[in-house]
Write a protein that holds these residues in place. Structure first.
Motif, PDB file in Angstrom:
ATOM      1  N   ALA A  91      76.729  60.735 -31.607  1.00 28.99           N
ATOM      2  CA  ALA A  91      77.016  59.314 -31.371  1.00 28.99           C
ATOM      3  C   ALA A  91      76.358  58.389 -32.394  1.00 28.99           C
ATOM      4  N   ILE A  92      75.797  58.967 -33.459  1.00 31.20           N
ATOM      5  CA  ILE A  92      75.011  58.153 -34.397  1.00 31.20           C
ATOM      6  C   ILE A  92      75.838  57.047 -35.057  1.00 31.20           C
ATOM      7  N   GLU A  93      77.112  57.309 -35.333  1.00 32.35           N
ATOM      8  CA  GLU A  93      77.975  56.283 -35.939  1.00 32.35           C
ATOM      9  C   GLU A  93      78.241  55.140 -34.964  1.00 32.35           C
ATOM     10  N   GLN A  99      77.320  51.213 -35.631  1.00 31.87           N
ATOM     11  CA  GLN A  99      78.264  50.100 -35.486  1.00 31.87           C
ATOM     12  C   GLN A  99      77.760  49.052 -34.507  1.00 31.87           C
ATOM     13  N   LEU A 100      76.955  49.488 -33.563  1.00 33.87           N
ATOM     14  CA  LEU A 100      76.382  48.559 -32.583  1.00 33.87           C
ATOM     15  C   LEU A 100      75.071  47.946 -33.084  1.00 33.87           C
ATOM     16  N   GLY A 101      74.707  48.282 -34.311  1.00 32.91           N
ATOM     17  CA  GLY A 101      73.509  47.700 -34.921  1.00 32.91           C
ATOM     18  C   GLY A 101      72.206  48.233 -34.380  1.00 32.91           C
ATOM     19  N   ALA A 102      72.189  49.522 -34.024  1.00 29.47           N
ATOM     20  CA  ALA A 102      70.986  50.097 -33.421  1.00 29.47           C
ATOM     21  C   ALA A 102      70.473  51.312 -34.192  1.00 29.47           C
ATOM     22  N   ALA A 125      74.324  49.734 -22.519  1.00 33.18           N
ATOM     23  CA  ALA A 125      73.366  48.625 -22.574  1.00 33.18           C
ATOM     24  C   ALA A 125      73.578  47.791 -23.838  1.00 33.18           C
ATOM     25  N   LEU A 126      73.836  48.442 -24.955  1.00 25.46           N
ATOM     26  CA  LEU A 126      74.078  47.724 -26.215  1.00 25.46           C
ATOM     27  C   LEU A 126      75.351  46.894 -26.129  1.00 25.46           C
TER      28      LEU A 126
END
Length: 204
Positions: free
Chosen positions: A110-112, A116-119, A198-199
């Motif tokens: 899920a790293i991409e 994309q969510l800025g985390a 949560a993001l």
């Protein structure tokens, strides 16, 4: 010899009765003592758990700052991400164990999505050297060595059954505020989904 045998037979009932009474007494005393000890340990464990839980960093509070070394020996400070990225800070028990490996692989897949969510994804355990774990599974995120569990204690991460180091994920927004805390020792894969939720709900 026959006389001795006769005496034993005549008194065998009395002997068996006293022996049974003695055994029952010992079992009863042992059981009561064991139960008292178990209750005391259970109460102490429950008290420690609740105390730890109540003292945990809470949602809506500022995440405590810290500095630890990553798998490459570089110092990583939480405050370095403030104003730049949200942080998914996940505490896990130990490298290359079944649940922790599954969790790490889920974060890897899920790293991409997190990018994309800025985390930024950051894992923390007390392992001294994460290099083998990172190389074995090609993990594309930082793993920090929390020797002595100093940061774990700073965050008051509760243990499981008072034995296992807790598996807890903190979603920290760009302002350094804890937006979500997810505590689940046995469903390690759910930490990824809960962090993404949560993001998306404004935790970045």
């Amino acid at each position: 010899m026959a006389f001795v045998r006769a005496i034993i037979l005549q008194n065998s009932y009395i002997f068996r009765r006293h022996l049974c009474s003695f055994k029952c007494c010992r079992v009863r005393n042992f059981s009561l003592k064991t139960l008292r000890n178990q209750d005391s340990k259970h109460f102490s464990s429950q008290r420690n758990f609740h105390t730890s839980f109540l003292n945990m960093v809470k949602e809506g509070e500022a995440a405590p700052d810290f500095s630890l070394k990553d798998q490459d020996g570089n110092n990583v400070r939480l405050s370095d991400f403030k104003g730049k990225k949200a942080v998914i800070l996940y505490f896990y028990p130990k490298d290359d164990t079944p649940g922790c490996t599954k969790q790490a692989l889920c974060f890897r897949e899920a790293i991409e999505d997190f990018a994309q969510l800025g985390a930024e994804v950051i894992g923390v355990s007390s392992d001294q050297d994460h290099r083998k774990f990172v190389e074995k599974y090609k993990l594309p995120f930082k793993l920090l060595s929390d020797e002595g569990s100093k940061v774990r204690k700073l965050y008051e991460v509760p243990s499981t059954f008072g034995i296992l180091p807790g598996r807890v994920t903190y979603v920290i927004d760009r302002q350094g505020i804890v937006k979500k805390i997810y505590n689940n020792q046995f469903r390690s894969e759910l930490h990824v989904e809960e962090a993404k939720k949560a993001l998306k709900a404004g935790g970045n």
